[in-house]
Enzyme design. Structure first.
Site, PDB file in Angstrom:
ATOM      1  N   ARG A   1      -9.657  -7.773   3.643  1.00  0.00           N
ATOM      2  CA  ARG A   1      -8.537  -7.339   4.475  1.00  0.00           C
ATOM      3  C   ARG A   1      -8.546  -5.826   4.651  1.00  0.00           C
ATOM      4  O   ARG A   1      -8.358  -5.308   5.757  1.00  0.00           O
ATOM      5  CB  ARG A   1      -7.222  -7.794   3.824  1.00  0.00           C
TER       6      ARG A   1
ATOM      7  N   SER B   1       3.785  -6.555   2.585  1.00  0.00           N
ATOM      8  CA  SER B   1       2.459  -6.436   3.190  1.00  0.00           C
ATOM      9  C   SER B   1       1.398  -7.017   2.253  1.00  0.00           C
ATOM     10  O   SER B   1       1.428  -8.213   1.963  1.00  0.00           O
ATOM     11  CB  SER B   1       2.179  -4.969   3.563  1.00  0.00           C
ATOM     12  N   LEU B   2       0.453  -6.203   1.739  1.00  0.00           N
ATOM     13  CA  LEU B   2      -0.560  -6.758   0.842  1.00  0.00           C
ATOM     14  C   LEU B   2       0.081  -7.390  -0.391  1.00  0.00           C
ATOM     15  O   LEU B   2      -0.500  -8.281  -1.027  1.00  0.00           O
ATOM     16  CB  LEU B   2      -1.569  -5.693   0.419  1.00  0.00           C
TER      17      LEU B   2
ATOM     18  N   GLN C   1       0.835  -1.200   0.000  1.00  0.00           N
ATOM     19  CA  GLN C   1       0.000   0.000   0.000  1.00  0.00           C
ATOM     20  C   GLN C   1       0.872   1.253   0.000  1.00  0.00           C
ATOM     21  O   GLN C   1       1.931   1.296   0.621  1.00  0.00           O
ATOM     22  CB  GLN C   1      -0.921   0.004   1.227  1.00  0.00           C
TER      23      GLN C   1
ATOM     24  N   HIS D   1      -0.147  -3.382  10.928  1.00  0.00           N
ATOM     25  CA  HIS D   1       0.956  -4.226  11.402  1.00  0.00           C
ATOM     26  C   HIS D   1       1.361  -3.922  12.846  1.00  0.00           C
ATOM     27  O   HIS D   1       2.543  -3.762  13.162  1.00  0.00           O
ATOM     28  CB  HIS D   1       2.167  -4.105  10.466  1.00  0.00           C
TER      29      HIS D   1
ATOM     30  N   GLN E   1       0.674 -11.885   9.770  1.00  0.00           N
ATOM     31  CA  GLN E   1       1.167 -10.680   9.110  1.00  0.00           C
ATOM     32  C   GLN E   1       0.338  -9.439   9.465  1.00  0.00           C
ATOM     33  O   GLN E   1       0.850  -8.327   9.496  1.00  0.00           O
ATOM     34  CB  GLN E   1       1.144 -10.906   7.598  1.00  0.00           C
TER      35      GLN E   1
END
Length: 319
Positions: free
Chosen positions: A119, A94-95, A9, A211, A260
């Site tokens: 998510r 991440s994503l 992101q 996170h 995660q």
């Protein structure tokens, strides 16, 4: 050896994917499939905006994935390239880990889009707007970032009597670590950063503290969704954010993706581990964010960004 890597992101921008879609029916097919899976005109939002709507977490996450996978599919289909023959590992920030898993066929495209939409919604809903924050510490390594976060928590506790959350969210590269948590200690960390040896601290324009332990409700939502999702063994191992190590078993993938949500993105360690495993070339699909990080982590490695048709053709000449 080569790793295919996928951005997270922050890499979204109005207009993303338009030139690729104009040039390739393969890209248009990917964007259409994601639109159909989500039941929304996501690609139109990617092309036309508005930027604030595209930046919403539930839109940005599937949009970034769609753009990355469209770029990869153009390489594969128009260049007659098979990922399993071309990449030794995949990884994502991440994503981007979902994009990496989709690329390696652990998830199909529709499942990936659905999971990222959920998510994004779950992460946004986990913490009321304004209660959380994130900050980048520039010129700070991981140990320094942990020390700054701990000092900020102690300072806020001394002032208010409350023990709030401020932890390391992203270990991006040797010069950039990101903190996440409650707004008060994150803001205090920014104020403390320079005095504690960082070059500076900068609050990030995000809508939620990703996170960190405050994301536990989102982790629970993803655990439920991933239990029902079909996960195949990936064509090549994926370096998981929370382990900085390769995983391939479907149950390990599910667990890593849940962990995660609240855990640290160990990107610096992941890149170093891939280099140690023999990777000399990193190819970023759909963005130009991870490649500079790779060069700061492993200056001798080759880092390539693939965004346009020209980039695809240049990569084809190398492989």
């Amino acid at each position: 050896m080569r790793a295919f890597i996928f951005p997270g992101q922050g890499s979204q921008a109005v207009g993303m994917g338009k030139a690729l879609a104009d040039a390739s029916p393969v890209a248009r097919e990917v964007f259409g499939e994601v639109d159909e899976a989500l039941g929304q005109h996501l690609f139109r939002l990617m092309i036309d905006g508005p930027a604030d709507e595209l930046t919403l977490t539930q839109n940005a996450q599937p949009a970034i994935m769609a753009n990355a996978i469209a770029t990869l599919r153009v390489l594969e289909r128009e260049g007659n390239v098979r990922l399993a023959d071309t990449a030794d590992f995949v990884a994502g920030h991440s994503l981007g880990e979902y994009s990496a898993l989709c690329a390696a066929q652990a998830f199909d495209l529709s499942t990936t889009a659905h999971l990222l939409k959920l998510r994004g919604l779950a992460m946004q809903a986990a913490v009321p707007v304004g209660e959380g924050a994130m900050a980048a510490l520039l010129g700070a390594d991981l140990d320094k970032a942990h020390a700054i976060a701990a000092a900020a928590v102690e300072a806020v506790a001394a002032d208010t009597g409350q023990t709030l959350v401020c932890t390391v969210a992203n270990d991006n590269d040797p010069s950039q670590v990101v903190l996440s948590g409650h707004r008060a200690p994150v803001e205090r960390a920014v104020a403390l950063a320079k005095d504690m040896g960082a070059k500076r601290g900068v609050l990030l324009p995000v809508s939620a503290p990703f996170h960190c332990p405050l994301m536990q409700p989102a982790a629970d939502a993803m655990a439920a969704a991933l239990t029902d999702a079909h996960v195949a063994a990936p064509l090549v191992p994926v370096y998981a954010n929370v382990h900085a190590a390769p995983i391939a078993a479907p149950d390990a993938i599910r667990t890593a993706l849940v962990d995660q949500v609240t855990g640290m993105v160990r990107w610096r360690e992941s890149v170093l581990a891939m280099v140690e495993a023999g990777v000399t070339q990193f190819v970023e699909f759909g963005g130009k964010v991870l490649s500079p990080m790779v060069k700061r982590i492993a200056p001798d490695a080759e880092a390539i960004s693939v965004v346009t048709m020209d980039d695809v053709e240049a990569l084809l000449a190398k492989i």
